[in-house]
Design a protein around this motif. Structure first.
Motif, PDB file in Angstrom:
ATOM      1  N   CYS A   1      25.421  41.982  47.585  1.00 59.90           N
ATOM      2  CA  CYS A   1      24.101  42.512  47.945  1.00 59.90           C
ATOM      3  C   CYS A   1      23.102  41.370  48.133  1.00 59.90           C
ATOM      4  O   CYS A   1      22.801  40.639  47.187  1.00 59.90           O
ATOM      5  N   PRO A   2      22.568  41.218  49.347  1.00 57.63           N
ATOM      6  CA  PRO A   2      21.634  40.118  49.596  1.00 57.63           C
ATOM      7  C   PRO A   2      20.266  40.316  48.947  1.00 57.63           C
ATOM      8  O   PRO A   2      19.472  39.388  48.875  1.00 57.63           O
ATOM      9  N   TYR A   3      19.999  41.517  48.450  1.00 61.57           N
ATOM     10  CA  TYR A   3      18.697  41.810  47.851  1.00 61.57           C
ATOM     11  C   TYR A   3      18.744  41.869  46.325  1.00 61.57           C
ATOM     12  O   TYR A   3      17.710  42.030  45.681  1.00 61.57           O
ATOM     13  N   GLY A   4      19.934  41.773  45.756  1.00 67.09           N
ATOM     14  CA  GLY A   4      20.070  41.779  44.304  1.00 67.09           C
ATOM     15  C   GLY A   4      19.686  43.087  43.648  1.00 67.09           C
ATOM     16  O   GLY A   4      19.187  43.106  42.531  1.00 67.09           O
ATOM     17  N   THR A   5      19.930  44.186  44.341  1.00 71.11           N
ATOM     18  CA  THR A   5      19.516  45.478  43.792  1.00 71.11           C
ATOM     19  C   THR A   5      20.576  46.153  42.930  1.00 71.11           C
ATOM     20  O   THR A   5      20.255  47.038  42.154  1.00 71.11           O
ATOM     21  N   LEU A   6      21.818  45.753  43.057  1.00 68.28           N
ATOM     22  CA  LEU A   6      22.892  46.353  42.269  1.00 68.28           C
ATOM     23  C   LEU A   6      23.089  45.568  40.979  1.00 68.28           C
ATOM     24  O   LEU A   6      22.895  44.361  40.949  1.00 68.28           O
ATOM     25  N   LYS A   7      23.469  46.283  39.925  1.00 67.74           N
ATOM     26  CA  LYS A   7      23.748  45.606  38.662  1.00 67.74           C
ATOM     27  C   LYS A   7      24.737  46.407  37.840  1.00 67.74           C
ATOM     28  O   LYS A   7      24.974  47.588  38.100  1.00 67.74           O
ATOM     29  N   GLU A   8      25.309  45.740  36.863  1.00 69.43           N
ATOM     30  CA  GLU A   8      26.264  46.380  35.961  1.00 69.43           C
ATOM     31  C   GLU A   8      25.514  47.347  35.041  1.00 69.43           C
ATOM     32  O   GLU A   8      24.415  47.053  34.575  1.00 69.43           O
ATOM     33  N   THR A  13      32.403  45.007  51.079  1.00 71.52           N
ATOM     34  CA  THR A  13      33.165  44.236  50.087  1.00 71.52           C
ATOM     35  C   THR A  13      33.849  45.109  49.042  1.00 71.52           C
ATOM     36  O   THR A  13      34.686  44.615  48.291  1.00 71.52           O
ATOM     37  N   CYS A  14      33.528  46.389  49.004  1.00 65.93           N
ATOM     38  CA  CYS A  14      34.109  47.289  47.998  1.00 65.93           C
ATOM     39  C   CYS A  14      35.564  47.594  48.372  1.00 65.93           C
ATOM     40  O   CYS A  14      35.838  48.262  49.364  1.00 65.93           O
ATOM     41  N   MET A  15      36.482  47.115  47.533  1.00 63.44           N
ATOM     42  CA  MET A  15      37.914  47.272  47.814  1.00 63.44           C
ATOM     43  C   MET A  15      38.445  48.647  47.436  1.00 63.44           C
ATOM     44  O   MET A  15      39.465  49.080  47.950  1.00 63.44           O
ATOM     45  N   SER A  16      37.738  49.342  46.533  1.00 68.96           N
ATOM     46  CA  SER A  16      38.247  50.614  46.035  1.00 68.96           C
ATOM     47  C   SER A  16      37.687  51.829  46.783  1.00 68.96           C
ATOM     48  O   SER A  16      38.145  52.946  46.575  1.00 68.96           O
ATOM     49  N   LYS A  66      24.944  48.404  31.720  1.00 65.55           N
ATOM     50  CA  LYS A  66      25.190  47.777  30.424  1.00 65.55           C
ATOM     51  C   LYS A  66      25.702  48.768  29.380  1.00 65.55           C
ATOM     52  O   LYS A  66      26.331  48.380  28.403  1.00 65.55           O
ATOM     53  N   ALA A  67      25.456  50.049  29.591  1.00 66.54           N
ATOM     54  CA  ALA A  67      25.923  51.065  28.639  1.00 66.54           C
ATOM     55  C   ALA A  67      27.429  51.272  28.738  1.00 66.54           C
ATOM     56  O   ALA A  67      28.113  51.406  27.722  1.00 66.54           O
ATOM     57  N   THR A  68      27.966  51.299  29.949  1.00 64.53           N
ATOM     58  CA  THR A  68      29.396  51.559  30.128  1.00 64.53           C
ATOM     59  C   THR A  68      30.205  50.285  30.317  1.00 64.53           C
ATOM     60  O   THR A  68      31.417  50.293  30.122  1.00 64.53           O
ATOM     61  N   LYS A  69      29.559  49.205  30.772  1.00 66.11           N
ATOM     62  CA  LYS A  69      30.206  47.921  31.062  1.00 66.11           C
ATOM     63  C   LYS A  69      31.262  48.002  32.153  1.00 66.11           C
ATOM     64  O   LYS A  69      32.060  47.101  32.324  1.00 66.11           O
ATOM     65  N   LYS A  70      31.301  49.113  32.892  1.00 67.12           N
ATOM     66  CA  LYS A  70      32.291  49.204  33.960  1.00 67.12           C
ATOM     67  C   LYS A  70      31.790  49.956  35.189  1.00 67.12           C
ATOM     68  O   LYS A  70      32.503  50.100  36.149  1.00 67.12           O
ATOM     69  N   GLU A  71      30.575  50.429  35.145  1.00 63.13           N
ATOM     70  CA  GLU A  71      30.009  51.125  36.298  1.00 63.13           C
ATOM     71  C   GLU A  71      28.882  50.299  36.890  1.00 63.13           C
ATOM     72  O   GLU A  71      28.365  49.387  36.273  1.00 63.13           O
ATOM     73  N   ILE A  72      28.510  50.667  38.100  1.00 61.99           N
ATOM     74  CA  ILE A  72      27.437  49.991  38.821  1.00 61.99           C
ATOM     75  C   ILE A  72      26.186  50.861  38.750  1.00 61.99           C
ATOM     76  O   ILE A  72      26.264  52.077  38.878  1.00 61.99           O
ATOM     77  N   MET A  73      25.050  50.209  38.565  1.00 58.59           N
ATOM     78  CA  MET A  73      23.773  50.923  38.629  1.00 58.59           C
ATOM     79  C   MET A  73      23.217  50.710  40.028  1.00 58.59           C
ATOM     80  O   MET A  73      22.997  49.567  40.445  1.00 58.59           O
ATOM     81  N   LYS A  74      23.056  51.811  40.742  1.00 61.10           N
ATOM     82  CA  LYS A  74      22.572  51.767  42.109  1.00 61.10           C
ATOM     83  C   LYS A  74      21.641  52.942  42.339  1.00 61.10           C
ATOM     84  O   LYS A  74      21.904  54.031  41.857  1.00 61.10           O
ATOM     85  N   CYS A  75      20.577  52.716  43.051  1.00 56.52           N
ATOM     86  CA  CYS A  75      19.644  53.800  43.361  1.00 56.52           C
ATOM     87  C   CYS A  75      20.402  54.940  44.044  1.00 56.52           C
ATOM     88  O   CYS A  75      21.149  54.724  44.991  1.00 56.52           O
ATOM     89  N   ASN A  76      20.194  56.143  43.532  1.00 56.39           N
ATOM     90  CA  ASN A  76      20.837  57.321  44.107  1.00 56.39           C
ATOM     91  C   ASN A  76      19.828  58.191  44.859  1.00 56.39           C
ATOM     92  O   ASN A  76      20.117  59.330  45.187  1.00 56.39           O
ATOM     93  N   MET A  77      18.642  57.621  45.102  1.00 57.59           N
ATOM     94  CA  MET A  77      17.564  58.317  45.809  1.00 57.59           C
ATOM     95  C   MET A  77      17.202  59.641  45.131  1.00 57.59           C
ATOM     96  O   MET A  77      16.636  60.533  45.756  1.00 57.59           O
ATOM     97  N   CYS A  78      17.535  59.762  43.861  1.00 57.90           N
ATOM     98  CA  CYS A  78      17.254  60.972  43.073  1.00 57.90           C
ATOM     99  C   CYS A  78      17.692  62.241  43.819  1.00 57.90           C
ATOM    100  O   CYS A  78      16.970  63.235  43.860  1.00 57.90           O
ATOM    101  N   ALA A  90      36.421  50.067  40.648  1.00 58.70           N
ATOM    102  CA  ALA A  90      37.390  49.206  39.956  1.00 58.70           C
ATOM    103  C   ALA A  90      36.690  48.171  39.072  1.00 58.70           C
ATOM    104  O   ALA A  90      37.350  47.347  38.448  1.00 58.70           O
ATOM    105  N   SER A  91      35.379  48.214  39.006  1.00 60.62           N
ATOM    106  CA  SER A  91      34.577  47.285  38.198  1.00 60.62           C
ATOM    107  C   SER A  91      34.825  45.825  38.557  1.00 60.62           C
ATOM    108  O   SER A  91      34.826  44.953  37.693  1.00 60.62           O
ATOM    109  N   CYS A  92      35.007  45.543  39.830  1.00 61.17           N
ATOM    110  CA  CYS A  92      35.230  44.163  40.272  1.00 61.17           C
ATOM    111  C   CYS A  92      33.909  43.432  40.519  1.00 61.17           C
ATOM    112  O   CYS A  92      33.872  42.210  40.580  1.00 61.17           O
TER     113      CYS A  92
END
Length: 134
Positions: A90-97, A58-61, A99-111, A81-83
């Motif tokens: 995400c069917p598991y609800g693991t991604l989220k905005e 679904t990511c257009m960018s 809140k500090a930048t209001k335009k990036e996604i928080m996603k596990c990066n596996m450290c 693109a912050s869409c």
């Protein structure tokens, strides 16, 4: 390919995995969470780095992409693109905005930036979270 595996029977809901994520990524919000399931068991929730990731489709960018070498779903904040289509898909609800930048996604990066790998795995006192080859 390695994936995080969770043994819900071992999880005591201590939130050490959440704290480890915060410290490892030096952020105010974690990329994982622990919920209480309907059968009153603690359930850590992490990005599953799906084989067929809806967030990527679904990511257009092109900010979300499946890394063929590692098997992880990588996120490139510079392309985002912050869409928030990935969050909705995400069917598991693991991604989220973020809140500090209001335009990036928080996603596990596996450290991937940490020499010991995912810190949620390294710091879990009950060994409820493991990294396994699949």
């Amino acid at each position: 390919m390695k994936r995080i595996k969770i043994d819900r029977k071992k999880c005591i809901g201590c939130l050490t995995c959440v704290s480890a994520c915060l410290v490892s990524n030096n952020c105010a919000d974690s990329r994982n969470r622990v919920v209480l399931s309907s059968d009153f068991q603690f359930s850590p929730i992490f990005c599953r780095n799906c084989d067929l990731p809806e967030c990527v489709y679904t990511c257009m960018s092109g900010a979300m992409r499946k890394n063929t070498e590692t098997g992880f779903v990588d996120y490139d904040k510079d392309k985002c693109a912050s869409c928030y289509m990935c969050i909705m898909a995400c069917p598991y609800g693991t991604l989220k905005e973020d809140k500090a930048t209001k335009k990036e996604i928080m996603k596990c990066n596996m450290c991937t930036h940490h020499p010991d790998g995912p810190q949620c795995v390294a710091k879990c006192p009950m060994a409820a979270i493991t990294l396994e080859e699949v």
